[in-house]
Design a protein around this motif. Sequence first.
Motif, PDB file in Angstrom:
ATOM      1  N   GLU A  22       0.801  -1.265   0.135  1.00 27.01           N
ATOM      2  CA  GLU A  22      -0.130  -0.031   0.131  1.00 27.01           C
ATOM      3  C   GLU A  22       0.833   1.285  -0.027  1.00 27.01           C
ATOM      4  O   GLU A  22       0.451   2.170  -0.804  1.00 27.01           O
ATOM      5  CB  GLU A  22      -0.815  -0.180   1.472  1.00 27.01           C
ATOM      6  CG  GLU A  22      -1.966  -0.822   1.042  1.00 27.01           C
ATOM      7  CD  GLU A  22      -2.971  -1.188   2.230  1.00 27.01           C
ATOM      8  OE1 GLU A  22      -2.526  -0.554   3.223  1.00 27.01           O
ATOM      9  OE2 GLU A  22      -4.065  -1.854   2.034  1.00 27.01           O
ATOM     10  N   SER A  25       2.095   1.574  -3.310  1.00 28.61           N
ATOM     11  CA  SER A  25       1.261   2.037  -4.223  1.00 28.61           C
ATOM     12  C   SER A  25       0.934   3.525  -4.281  1.00 28.61           C
ATOM     13  O   SER A  25       0.820   4.405  -5.166  1.00 28.61           O
ATOM     14  CB  SER A  25      -0.010   1.498  -4.025  1.00 28.61           C
ATOM     15  OG  SER A  25      -1.128   1.870  -4.923  1.00 28.61           O
ATOM     16  N   LYS A  75      -3.262   0.823 -10.629  1.00 29.36           N
ATOM     17  CA  LYS A  75      -4.134   0.686  -9.583  1.00 29.36           C
ATOM     18  C   LYS A  75      -4.521  -1.047  -9.757  1.00 29.36           C
ATOM     19  O   LYS A  75      -4.541  -1.830  -8.418  1.00 29.36           O
ATOM     20  CB  LYS A  75      -5.316   1.381  -9.487  1.00 29.36           C
ATOM     21  CG  LYS A  75      -5.159   2.691  -9.015  1.00 29.36           C
ATOM     22  CD  LYS A  75      -6.459   3.696  -9.197  1.00 29.36           C
ATOM     23  CE  LYS A  75      -6.175   5.006  -8.432  1.00 29.36           C
ATOM     24  NZ  LYS A  75      -7.448   5.764  -8.597  1.00 29.36           N
ATOM     25  N   TYR A  78      -1.329  -3.482  -8.053  1.00 27.18           N
ATOM     26  CA  TYR A  78      -1.230  -3.460  -6.887  1.00 27.18           C
ATOM     27  C   TYR A  78      -2.617  -4.086  -6.265  1.00 27.18           C
ATOM     28  O   TYR A  78      -2.453  -4.971  -5.220  1.00 27.18           O
ATOM     29  CB  TYR A  78      -1.180  -2.246  -6.042  1.00 27.18           C
ATOM     30  CG  TYR A  78       0.194  -1.301  -6.150  1.00 27.18           C
ATOM     31  CD1 TYR A  78       1.150  -1.973  -5.622  1.00 27.18           C
ATOM     32  CD2 TYR A  78       0.443  -0.466  -7.121  1.00 27.18           C
ATOM     33  CE1 TYR A  78       2.393  -1.496  -5.580  1.00 27.18           C
ATOM     34  CE2 TYR A  78       2.032  -0.028  -7.231  1.00 27.18           C
ATOM     35  CZ  TYR A  78       2.949  -0.530  -6.540  1.00 27.18           C
ATOM     36  OH  TYR A  78       4.325  -0.294  -6.515  1.00 27.18           O
TER      37      TYR A  78
END
Length: 99
Positions: A22, A25, A75, A78
Motif C-alpha cells: 500500500e 502504491s 491500481k 497493486y
Amino acid sequence: MPTKEEIESQIMDLWDEIFDLEDKSKEELEIKYAEWRKVEPRLDEGVDELIIHIEAMTGISDESMFIYKEVKEIKIRYKQQKDEIEAKIDALKKEKEKM
C-alpha cells in the motif's frame, strides 16, 4: 507441520507485505498524479471529478489519457498483488483453524 504460532507469524508477515504494498502504491501514484497535474489542471478538483471528465471524453489530451491509463494499470497491479496476499492469509487462517 507448522505450529499455530508459526502460522500466526506467517500471517503477520503477509500483513506487513500488504502494508508495504500500500505504501509503494501510494508513492507510485503520487508521482503519477504530480506528472498528471502538469498536463491536466482539473486533477486539482479531485480524482473522481477528473475521471468523470475523462470518461465523458471532452477535451482530453493524448498525454492526459496516457497518464490516466498508467494510473489505472498501477491500481490494478497493486490490487491483484494485494488480493493474492489476502488469499494466502485466508489459506493460513483455515489451516490454523484445523489445528
